[in-house]
Design a protein around this motif. Structure first.
Motif, short mmCIF file in Angstrom:
data_model
loop_
_atom_site.label_atom_id
_atom_site.label_comp_id
_atom_site.label_asym_id
_atom_site.label_seq_id
_atom_site.Cartn_x
_atom_site.Cartn_y
_atom_site.Cartn_z
N PRO A 19 76.83 31.86 -5.59
CA PRO A 19 76.23 32.23 -4.48
C PRO A 19 77.02 33.25 -3.55
N CYS A 20 77.92 32.44 -3.21
CA CYS A 20 79.17 32.96 -2.21
C CYS A 20 79.83 34.05 -2.76
N LEU A 21 80.02 34.26 -4.11
CA LEU A 21 80.83 35.33 -4.70
C LEU A 21 79.82 36.28 -4.78
N ALA A 22 78.40 36.09 -5.22
CA ALA A 22 77.40 36.96 -5.15
C ALA A 22 77.40 37.92 -3.74
N PHE A 23 77.00 37.06 -2.86
CA PHE A 23 77.02 37.37 -1.37
C PHE A 23 78.16 38.60 -1.13
N THR A 24 79.17 37.94 -1.48
CA THR A 24 80.59 38.98 -1.11
C THR A 24 80.42 40.19 -1.87
N VAL A 25 80.08 40.26 -3.11
CA VAL A 25 79.97 41.38 -3.89
C VAL A 25 78.86 42.25 -3.66
N ALA A 26 77.85 41.72 -3.16
CA ALA A 26 76.50 42.17 -2.59
C ALA A 26 76.71 42.82 -1.12
N ALA A 58 68.80 28.12 -9.97
CA ALA A 58 68.80 29.41 -9.73
C ALA A 58 70.32 30.02 -10.02
N LEU A 59 71.06 29.54 -10.48
CA LEU A 59 72.59 29.98 -10.87
C LEU A 59 72.50 31.25 -11.78
N GLY A 60 71.70 31.36 -12.69
CA GLY A 60 71.48 32.36 -13.48
C GLY A 60 71.07 33.76 -12.68
N VAL A 61 70.22 33.60 -11.77
CA VAL A 61 69.94 34.76 -10.81
C VAL A 61 71.12 35.22 -10.15
N TRP A 62 71.87 34.32 -9.68
CA TRP A 62 73.11 34.68 -8.77
C TRP A 62 74.39 35.29 -9.84
N ALA A 63 74.28 34.86 -10.99
CA ALA A 63 75.11 35.48 -11.73
C ALA A 63 74.76 36.89 -12.13
N GLY A 112 75.89 43.59 -8.77
CA GLY A 112 76.61 44.21 -7.54
C GLY A 112 78.17 44.89 -7.72
N ALA A 113 78.74 44.00 -8.95
CA ALA A 113 80.24 44.68 -9.42
C ALA A 113 80.13 45.87 -9.75
N ALA A 114 78.97 46.20 -10.64
CA ALA A 114 78.68 47.29 -11.51
C ALA A 114 78.49 48.54 -10.20
#
Length: 255
Positions: A178-185, A228-233, A239-241
């Motif tokens: 989630p931390c990495l996902a928030f950063t990229v988001a 919920a890890l799949g959703v964060w992935a 977000g990276a795209a």
């Protein structure tokens, strides 16, 4: 009868004496059409050869290597504006860690609740016109834009993630993705609204929809459960795209 410049006049012209403007103009016009005076001027110029050699010697590159400017590399990884925001992040995380030690279980961990949004403030400060007084200068460099944004984002994560690992050492898998996902988001949304606005929206939304209800109900949020890890992935990849497709936008000053 043909006029020729005198020896004294040619010597003064060659030595750069303070001659009248009309005299200098007359000498230069005459030299264009008089080979004899040009030859005499060349002979006069021999006297200034030692001076010219001395000047050229001073202009030659020094055999010693130029001193390396320490700190130049640091500008590509961080900006002074990031310091206060990273300091605030560290302080809040430490306070959350202390609160977790004082508040009895099963109250949800404050450090765990803050972990996904912990790097967002530093990321916003890493590339924000209003927070960096040298932003216009940096934005004009060849490597400005997404390259610099990603470098500074990595610098933020290098500070925040080890701190969070210490604060939430019992459950690193629940907050890291989630931390990495928030950063990229933050970067992905920032490509449309500006990084600072994106950070404010995401932090405000997380606080209102996750942190607030978790504190009220005294239950950990479902979005930080392993299921919920799949959703964060998926959020991380999407977000990276978006960041890759909108890479050119990060060179604009208004971001």
């Amino acid at each position: 009868m043909t006029w020729h410049a005198s020896t004294e006049l040619l010597r003064g012209y060659a030595d750069g004496d303070d001659l009248a403007a009309d005299v200098v103009w007359a000498v230069e016009v005459h030299l264009e059409s008089c080979a004899d005076c040009r030859a005499r001027l060349a002979a006069q110029a021999v006297s200034v050869t030692p001076l010219l050699d001395q000047v050229w010697a001073g202009l030659e590159p020094s055999p010693e290597p130029a001193p390396v400017r320490r700190g130049r590399w640091l500008a590509t990884w961080a900006t002074p504006a990031m310091g206060p925001w990273l300091g605030m992040t560290v302080l809040i995380t430490l306070l959350a860690l202390v609160a977790d030690r004082l508040i009895p279980q099963p109250f949800p961990s404050l450090a765990l609740l803050l972990a996904p949004i912990a790097p967002v403030a530093g990321v916003a400060a890493a590339w924000a016109r209003g927070l960096d007084p040298a932003h216009e200068l940096v934005a004009a460099t060849p490597r400005a834009g997404l390259y610099l944004v990603l470098r500074r984002t990595v610098a933020v994560l290098a500070v925040v993630i080890p701190l969070l690992a210490v604060a939430t050492w019992t459950s690193p898998l629940r907050w890291l993705l989630p931390c990495l996902a928030f950063t990229v988001a933050t970067l992905a949304l920032g490509a449309f609204t500006g990084v600072r606005r994106a950070a404010a929206v995401l932090v405000g939304g997380w606080a209102a929809l996750v942190i607030g209800p978790s504190l009220v109900t005294a239950r950990p949020p479902a979005v930080l459960e392993p299921a919920a890890l799949g959703v964060w992935a998926a959020v991380l990849v999407a977000g990276a795209a978006v960041v890759r497709l909108r890479a050119a936008v990060f060179t604009r000053l208004e971001l």
